[in-house]
Write a protein that holds these residues in place. Sequence first.
Motif, PDB file in Angstrom:
ATOM      1  N   GLN A 309       9.754   2.371  -2.783  1.00 22.43           N
ATOM      2  CA  GLN A 309       8.465   1.993  -2.219  1.00 22.43           C
ATOM      3  C   GLN A 309       7.628   3.251  -2.019  1.00 22.43           C
ATOM      4  O   GLN A 309       8.132   4.289  -1.594  1.00 22.43           O
ATOM      5  N   MET A 310       6.340   3.156  -2.323  1.00 19.02           N
ATOM      6  CA  MET A 310       5.455   4.307  -2.195  1.00 19.02           C
ATOM      7  C   MET A 310       5.300   4.703  -0.728  1.00 19.02           C
ATOM      8  O   MET A 310       5.091   3.827   0.131  1.00 19.02           O
ATOM      9  N   PRO A 311       5.403   5.986  -0.408  1.00 19.38           N
ATOM     10  CA  PRO A 311       5.226   6.426   0.985  1.00 19.38           C
ATOM     11  C   PRO A 311       3.768   6.452   1.414  1.00 19.38           C
ATOM     12  O   PRO A 311       3.461   6.643   2.585  1.00 19.38           O
ATOM     13  N   VAL A 312       2.853   6.287   0.459  1.00 19.76           N
ATOM     14  CA  VAL A 312       1.422   6.260   0.767  1.00 19.76           C
ATOM     15  C   VAL A 312       0.815   5.026   0.100  1.00 19.76           C
ATOM     16  O   VAL A 312       1.313   4.559  -0.927  1.00 19.76           O
ATOM     17  N   PRO A 313      -0.253   4.472   0.667  1.00 23.81           N
ATOM     18  CA  PRO A 313      -0.884   3.307   0.035  1.00 23.81           C
ATOM     19  C   PRO A 313      -1.599   3.693  -1.248  1.00 23.81           C
ATOM     20  O   PRO A 313      -2.232   4.744  -1.326  1.00 23.81           O
ATOM     21  N   VAL A 314      -1.476   2.854  -2.270  1.00 25.59           N
ATOM     22  CA  VAL A 314      -2.196   3.041  -3.527  1.00 25.59           C
ATOM     23  C   VAL A 314      -3.300   1.998  -3.566  1.00 25.59           C
ATOM     24  O   VAL A 314      -3.039   0.818  -3.800  1.00 25.59           O
ATOM     25  N   GLU A 315      -4.518   2.431  -3.303  1.00 26.39           N
ATOM     26  CA  GLU A 315      -5.639   1.510  -3.179  1.00 26.39           C
ATOM     27  C   GLU A 315      -6.097   1.031  -4.559  1.00 26.39           C
ATOM     28  O   GLU A 315      -6.450   1.826  -5.419  1.00 26.39           O
ATOM     29  N   LEU A 316      -6.089  -0.290  -4.740  1.00 29.68           N
ATOM     30  CA  LEU A 316      -6.594  -0.908  -5.957  1.00 29.68           C
ATOM     31  C   LEU A 316      -7.642  -1.946  -5.580  1.00 29.68           C
ATOM     32  O   LEU A 316      -7.706  -2.394  -4.429  1.00 29.68           O
ATOM     33  N   GLY A 317      -8.457  -2.331  -6.532  1.00 27.56           N
ATOM     34  CA  GLY A 317      -9.488  -3.338  -6.275  1.00 27.56           C
ATOM     35  C   GLY A 317      -8.881  -4.707  -6.008  1.00 27.56           C
ATOM     36  O   GLY A 317      -7.708  -4.966  -6.303  1.00 27.56           O
ATOM     37  N   ARG A 318      -9.686  -5.601  -5.436  1.00 27.93           N
ATOM     38  CA  ARG A 318      -9.202  -6.943  -5.099  1.00 27.93           C
ATOM     39  C   ARG A 318      -8.789  -7.725  -6.339  1.00 27.93           C
ATOM     40  O   ARG A 318      -7.983  -8.661  -6.249  1.00 27.93           O
ATOM     41  N   GLU A 319      -9.327  -7.342  -7.513  1.00 27.25           N
ATOM     42  CA  GLU A 319      -8.947  -8.060  -8.729  1.00 27.25           C
ATOM     43  C   GLU A 319      -7.489  -7.837  -9.094  1.00 27.25           C
ATOM     44  O   GLU A 319      -6.933  -8.542  -9.937  1.00 27.25           O
ATOM     45  N   PHE A 320      -6.858  -6.845  -8.459  1.00 30.92           N
ATOM     46  CA  PHE A 320      -5.445  -6.569  -8.739  1.00 30.92           C
ATOM     47  C   PHE A 320      -4.531  -7.087  -7.619  1.00 30.92           C
ATOM     48  O   PHE A 320      -3.352  -6.735  -7.572  1.00 30.92           O
TER      49      PHE A 320
END
Length: 385
Positions: A309-320
């Motif tokens: 699991q990633m230790p930091v958030p990976v911000e993606l758009g709502r379409e994902f």
Amino acid sequence: MELSTIRDAFDHVAKKQKLCSSKTEEIIDQISQEIKKTVADLDSLSYSISPDNYKSILTGLSVRLSEIGVLNHLDVSQKELNAGMSNCLKLLEKYFIPDISKAYRIVDYDMHTVNQIVACHFYQQGLFDLGDCFINEAREPEANTLRSPFLELYQMLEAIRSRNLEPALKWAATNRDRLLQSGSTVEMKLHQLQYMEILQKKDKGDALKYARNFLAPFASLHMAEIQKLMSCLLWAGRLDCSPYVELLSPTHWKELPGELTRQFCSLLGHSTGSPLSVVIEAGAQGLPTLLKLVHVMAARTREWQEMKQMPVPVELGREFQFHSIFVCPVLREQGSEENPPMLMPCGHMLGKESILKLSKNGSRLFKCSYCPLETSVDLCMPLHF
């Protein structure tokens, strides 16, 4: 921030380039003036004057050119310009040409599944020759089953571009029950367009016959739409000035291919967008964050490779975002396989780790964080989104 830094660097180089160009033109003008002055001096001398006078004039020109310092001025301005250009290249390499292989993790892929995804992408884009070539080279003959459904779709779309709805109507009639179960109205829209095409040819009899045969079965679900279509009969030949002119809008034809594609892919169990395209677009958005993370964890390569699991958030758009996300309101951590959301008897949810901490690893009753109800770990159920 990165774009602002690069923009400032390029603006600085642009200013240096203009300054360098201006300085060069100024020096060239000075040299030109000195040469013209020397030529004029030489022309003014009579042939009887000794060669020493000529030599003196030319020596004076040489001295004045040396005083101008042509090479020194050009060298300084050119070095400043080169330094700015070099800085721009370094910034571009830093922000836009990273070594993305550093963010790669060793994963055991099922090549058969990957090949099917790639082949499906080609077929879904209508690149049938390319898809066939890929299947042959990847030696995936069973992937040929993916070809025929998308070939049927593109034949329907090609016919729609020529205002021929017959293939699409035939497909919709064959899949009527499944379309109705999903709440789709695509068959009704197809018949509506076909009806309006017939009516625009000023043949009210054929339009009425078509309505009785093909629109009547939809009366229970689309009575209001059918009433408008029937009213159009009164305006045959002058629909463009009728209250129903909106039914003639080209927008209906433009939107039809997209809606037909969505319904077609839905019945096949495929997403409208190519999975390969979605992965690439999501990866492009998340890559900068992953590269920064890899840089921070450069000394812990093994930990990076084994991380689940990633230790930091990976911000993606709502379409994902394709499913709901649960974040425990107590520990503020996102749900995972090891820490799934748990439903308590009172209807509130907490993360498993929070419940275990509140209950001292299940050794006692604990109180819900949102209401007075007390419960035990045994009465909490895991939830799956």
